[in-house]
Design a protein around this motif. Structure first.
Motif, PDB file in Angstrom:
ATOM      1  N   ALA A 121      -2.943 -19.661  52.220  1.00  8.76           N
ATOM      2  CA  ALA A 121      -4.249 -19.843  51.577  1.00  8.76           C
ATOM      3  C   ALA A 121      -4.333 -19.112  50.249  1.00  8.76           C
ATOM      4  N   ALA A 122      -3.232 -18.545  49.803  1.00  4.98           N
ATOM      5  CA  ALA A 122      -3.215 -17.862  48.510  1.00  4.98           C
ATOM      6  C   ALA A 122      -2.891 -18.864  47.412  1.00  4.98           C
ATOM      7  N   ALA A 123      -3.453 -18.657  46.233  1.00 13.22           N
ATOM      8  CA  ALA A 123      -3.202 -19.591  45.128  1.00 13.22           C
ATOM      9  C   ALA A 123      -3.670 -18.988  43.817  1.00 13.22           C
ATOM     10  N   TYR A 124      -3.136 -19.517  42.744  1.00 12.41           N
ATOM     11  CA  TYR A 124      -3.642 -19.271  41.397  1.00 12.41           C
ATOM     12  C   TYR A 124      -4.721 -20.320  41.166  1.00 12.41           C
ATOM     13  N   ILE A 130       3.094 -19.105  41.261  1.00 14.11           N
ATOM     14  CA  ILE A 130       2.296 -18.842  42.459  1.00 14.11           C
ATOM     15  C   ILE A 130       2.025 -20.116  43.256  1.00 14.11           C
ATOM     16  N   ASN A 131       1.715 -21.194  42.567  1.00 13.33           N
ATOM     17  CA  ASN A 131       1.320 -22.435  43.242  1.00 13.33           C
ATOM     18  C   ASN A 131       2.485 -23.371  43.538  1.00 13.33           C
ATOM     19  N   LYS A 141      -0.013 -27.189  41.370  1.00 14.12           N
ATOM     20  CA  LYS A 141      -0.253 -27.479  42.789  1.00 14.12           C
ATOM     21  C   LYS A 141       0.641 -28.627  43.261  1.00 14.12           C
ATOM     22  N   LEU A 142       0.853 -29.613  42.420  1.00 15.30           N
ATOM     23  CA  LEU A 142       1.763 -30.697  42.784  1.00 15.30           C
ATOM     24  C   LEU A 142       3.182 -30.167  42.954  1.00 15.30           C
TER      25      LEU A 142
END
Length: 298
Positions: free
Chosen positions: A57-60, A76-77, A128-129
């Motif tokens: 559940a961690a993200a930039y 990060i993503n 994210k992709l």
């Protein structure tokens, strides 16, 4: 069952620590213990903790900042989820990961299905992709949930921003030509727990298949419609909040330029989630009312 949650202080991560408790031993780590900006350290951490399930559940999430800091966002993503996926594959663990409607360009006239072509229009969406692709390429057992317009009673999000601005200003201008479904972090966490329980049963029966699933509220609105609903709900449910705002004017995206372009259509079709896991998400306005009740202490 042992479940490792990253991003424990985030909107979804904080809710996951509660929602997942009935499933087993939850180890929820914040950035001080699990820093996705240091992907090379993740495998050793997972080996130390020996989880059966990793929920990332961690993200930039700084969408505009990512335009000038895409390398950090991608680290990060994109890179870090790939590292988690590789160690999950090696250990035989299940990986749950969250993605976004921003992998789409927003030009479709109907809600997006999971198999629609991806075409991100900003650096955050590209990062994210990259994470989605890295997880898929790893071959690990995984569930990727694409969600949209996340809000909660804590953290930085549109609901809390509107309540703050509404208490400071007499009028506001809010974008009205971007459409989506505001999604409560608690609903995301609860749906994750339900899907995860089913997925683990499938894995034990050797009938599990990995996949990408849309996870968003039912219904749709614009940011302007969302803002109006927040203020109407706050006046009814938070009488002591002291709102000053009397008018919320709709404006086009062109009148509110941002470093990162946003999709005009962020709607996500949820039929696949219901067919696989039997999950029907609440409407966005029902979820908002429950979130405001939480802010009211009810």
């Amino acid at each position: 069952m042992k479940l490792l949650v990253t991003g424990a202080n985030g909107q979804v991560g904080w809710e996951l620590a509660r929602s997942l408790m009935p499933l087993g031993d939850v180890i929820a780590l914040d950035r001080s213990r699990c820093d996705l900006s240091r992907p090379a350290a993740l495998a050793a951490l997972v080996d130390e903790l020996e989880p059966d399930v990793i929920i990332n559940a961690a993200a930039y999430t700084a969408v505009d900042r990512a335009e000038s800091d895409e390398a950090a966002a991608t680290l990060i993503n994109g890179v870090a989820p790939g590292e988690l996926a590789r160690v999950a594959k090696r250990r035989g663990a299940l990986l749950v990961h969250y993605s976004t409607d921003y992998v789409f360009d927003g030009t479709k006239s109907a809600p997006y299905d999971e198999d629609d072509p991806v075409a991100p229009i900003n650096a955050y969406g590209r990062s994210k992709l990259a994470g989605e692709l890295a997880i898929g390429e790893s071959g690990c057992d995984h569930l990727i949930f694409r969600t949209t317009w996340v809000f909660a009673a804590r953290g930085g999000n549109f609901v809390r921003t509107m309540l703050r601005l509404g208490a400071e200003r007499d009028s506001l201008h809010v974008v009205a030509d971007q459409i989506g479904a505001p999604t409560w972090a608690r609903n995301i966490a609860d749906a994750t727990a339900l899907a995860l329980a089913r997925a683990q049963a499938e894995r034990q029966q050797r009938s599990f298949s990995s996949g990408v699933f849309n996870l968003a509220s039912r219904g749709e609105t614009s940011w302007h419609g969302f803002a109006e609903a927040i203020f109407a709900g706050a006046r009814a449910q938070l009488p002591g909040i002291g709102l000053k705002v009397a008018a919320v004017a709709p404006i086009p995206s062109s009148a509110y330029p941002t470093p990162a372009a946003r999709p005009a259509n962020s709607r996500l079709a949820a039929g696949k989630l219901q067919a696989r896991f039997g999950i029907v998400m609440p409407r966005w306005d029902e979820a908002l009312a429950r979130c405001l009740d939480e802010l009211a202490g009810r």
